[in-house]
Design a protein around this motif. Structure first.
Motif, short mmCIF file in Angstrom:
data_model
loop_
_atom_site.label_atom_id
_atom_site.label_comp_id
_atom_site.label_asym_id
_atom_site.label_seq_id
_atom_site.Cartn_x
_atom_site.Cartn_y
_atom_site.Cartn_z
N SER A 140 0.82 -1.21 0.00
CA SER A 140 0.00 0.00 0.00
C SER A 140 0.85 1.26 0.00
CB SER A 140 -0.91 0.01 1.24
OG SER A 140 -0.14 -0.01 2.42
N LYS A 141 2.15 1.11 0.32
CA LYS A 141 3.04 2.27 0.34
C LYS A 141 3.53 2.61 -1.05
CE LYS A 141 4.69 4.22 3.32
NZ LYS A 141 4.34 5.54 3.88
N ARG A 142 3.33 1.68 -2.03
CA ARG A 142 3.80 1.93 -3.37
C ARG A 142 2.83 2.85 -4.08
NH1 ARG A 142 7.31 -1.37 -5.77
NH2 ARG A 142 7.29 0.28 -7.31
N GLY A 143 3.35 3.84 -4.78
CA GLY A 143 2.49 4.77 -5.50
C GLY A 143 2.37 4.43 -6.96
N TYR A 144 2.96 3.31 -7.39
CA TYR A 144 2.97 2.98 -8.81
C TYR A 144 1.67 2.32 -9.23
CZ TYR A 144 4.30 0.81 -13.19
OH TYR A 144 4.35 0.42 -14.49
N ASN A 145 1.13 2.82 -10.33
CA ASN A 145 -0.04 2.20 -10.94
C ASN A 145 -0.06 2.63 -12.40
OD1 ASN A 145 -2.59 1.48 -11.89
ND2 ASN A 145 -3.52 1.74 -9.86
N SER A 146 0.06 1.66 -13.31
CA SER A 146 0.19 2.00 -14.72
C SER A 146 -1.03 2.74 -15.25
CB SER A 146 0.42 0.73 -15.54
OG SER A 146 -0.66 -0.16 -15.38
N HIS A 150 -0.66 10.53 -12.48
CA HIS A 150 0.20 11.14 -11.47
C HIS A 150 0.49 12.61 -11.79
CE1 HIS A 150 0.90 7.41 -9.41
NE2 HIS A 150 1.35 6.82 -10.50
N SER A 151 -0.34 13.21 -12.61
CA SER A 151 -0.08 14.59 -13.01
C SER A 151 -0.09 15.56 -11.83
CB SER A 151 -1.12 15.04 -14.05
OG SER A 151 -2.44 14.93 -13.54
N ASP A 152 -0.73 15.14 -10.72
CA ASP A 152 -0.76 16.00 -9.54
C ASP A 152 0.61 16.11 -8.87
OD1 ASP A 152 -1.25 13.19 -8.94
OD2 ASP A 152 -1.43 13.82 -6.85
N LEU A 153 1.53 15.25 -9.28
CA LEU A 153 2.88 15.27 -8.68
C LEU A 153 3.80 16.26 -9.38
CD1 LEU A 153 3.51 11.44 -8.18
CD2 LEU A 153 2.79 13.10 -6.46
N ILE A 154 3.40 16.75 -10.56
CA ILE A 154 4.26 17.66 -11.31
C ILE A 154 4.56 18.91 -10.46
CG2 ILE A 154 4.43 19.13 -13.35
CD1 ILE A 154 2.73 17.13 -14.85
N LEU A 159 12.93 12.63 -3.02
CA LEU A 159 14.29 12.13 -2.82
C LEU A 159 14.45 10.83 -3.58
CD1 LEU A 159 16.77 12.98 -1.04
CD2 LEU A 159 15.99 11.24 0.59
N SER A 160 15.55 10.71 -4.31
CA SER A 160 15.81 9.47 -5.03
C SER A 160 16.21 8.39 -4.02
CB SER A 160 16.93 9.67 -6.06
OG SER A 160 18.12 10.12 -5.44
N THR A 167 15.99 4.66 -14.90
CA THR A 167 14.82 4.38 -14.07
C THR A 167 15.23 4.03 -12.65
OG1 THR A 167 14.84 2.06 -14.75
CG2 THR A 167 13.48 3.57 -16.04
N GLY A 168 14.36 4.26 -11.72
CA GLY A 168 14.62 3.94 -10.32
C GLY A 168 13.42 4.31 -9.48
N ARG A 169 13.66 4.56 -8.21
CA ARG A 169 12.58 4.86 -7.28
C ARG A 169 12.83 6.17 -6.55
NH1 ARG A 169 11.97 -1.32 -4.93
NH2 ARG A 169 11.21 -2.22 -6.89
N VAL A 170 11.73 6.89 -6.36
CA VAL A 170 11.82 8.17 -5.65
C VAL A 170 10.77 8.21 -4.55
CG1 VAL A 170 12.69 9.40 -7.68
CG2 VAL A 170 10.22 9.29 -7.27
N LEU A 171 11.06 8.98 -3.53
CA LEU A 171 10.14 9.14 -2.40
C LEU A 171 9.57 10.56 -2.45
CD1 LEU A 171 9.03 7.82 0.23
CD2 LEU A 171 10.90 8.96 1.44
N ILE A 172 8.24 10.64 -2.57
CA ILE A 172 7.55 11.92 -2.62
C ILE A 172 6.38 11.88 -1.64
CG2 ILE A 172 6.32 13.60 -4.06
CD1 ILE A 172 7.72 12.36 -6.49
N ASP A 173 6.38 12.79 -0.70
CA ASP A 173 5.31 12.84 0.31
C ASP A 173 5.14 11.50 1.02
OD1 ASP A 173 4.86 15.48 -0.36
OD2 ASP A 173 3.23 15.02 -1.75
#
Length: 208
Positions: A140-146, A150-154, A159-160, A167-173
């Motif tokens: 549930s902590k993952r924000g990925y969904n194809s 995610h335009s609200d994140l622009i 933090l990477s 490609t990789g993973r970032v932490l936002i909010d």
């Protein structure tokens, strides 16, 4: 004879290393061509010096093909096991002395472990394995969904959490997302900004 065997064995080990490099680097065409050349040299020379024939080469091609299928279409390991068996058999069948073939396989296995370890330590990632993990991870902590927008994140900063290459993973909010760098490389623990969302992919750049 010994010199020929060493050269032939070395070509196989280098071919295996090149094949691993195809999975872990962006130079896929270069390492792909190098892999084909080295494997071709291995079986061509063995057909002249040892026992490799058309059936040996066909068995190897079948084994590698099945291993490739296993990567893209997981079959609980069945296809991969069959592919591994065929590949091992083709190598052993390439030598008059099966002991030589076993030594080559052991050295190749060690080369695989060492190469993968080096690439992981250097921060390279295998996108094929990453994709498999992403499809099966339901935290549930993952924000990925194809299918999620995610335009609200622009414009947001984060933090990477891994090296982005690209490609990789970032932490936002406090939520972890799968993201792509708009450049070739962003180091771990760097502050990043979301600059775009394309086809469901979050695009970030390093904050300078």
């Amino acid at each position: 004879m010994l010199t020929n065997d060493i050269t032939i064995a070395l070509s196989f080990i280098l071919a295996v290393i090149s094949l691993i490099s195809v999975l872990f680097t962006n130079k896929k065409i270069l390492f792909g061509i190098l892999t084909v050349i080295l494997f071709g040299f291995f079986y061509y020379q063995n057909s002249k010096v040892n026992m490799a024939d058309n059936m040996t080469i066909l068995t190897f091609i079948m084994g590698i093909s099945l291993l490739s299928i296993e990567i893209f279409i997981p079959s609980f390991g069945i296809i991969g096991i069959i592919g591994t068996i065929l590949t091992i058999y083709s190598v052993l069948d390439s030598y008059e002395n099966s002991g030589t073939g076993i030594v080559v396989l052991i050295l190749a296995a060690l080369a695989i472990v060492l190469t993968v370890t080096i690439y992981v330590k250097l921060g390279f990632s295998n996108n094929l394995f990453d994709n498999f993990i992403l499809k099966n991870e339901n935290s549930s902590k993952r924000g990925y969904n194809s299918k999620k927008d995610h335009s609200d994140l622009i414009g947001k900063f984060g933090l990477s959490k891994s090296i982005l290459r690209p490609t990789g993973r970032v932490l936002i909010d406090d939520v972890t997302y799968d993201a792509k760098s708009n450049s070739d490389f962003i180091e771990k623990e760097k502050e990043v900004e979301v600059v775009a969302v394309k086809d469901g992919h979050i695009i970030v750049k390093e904050k300078i």
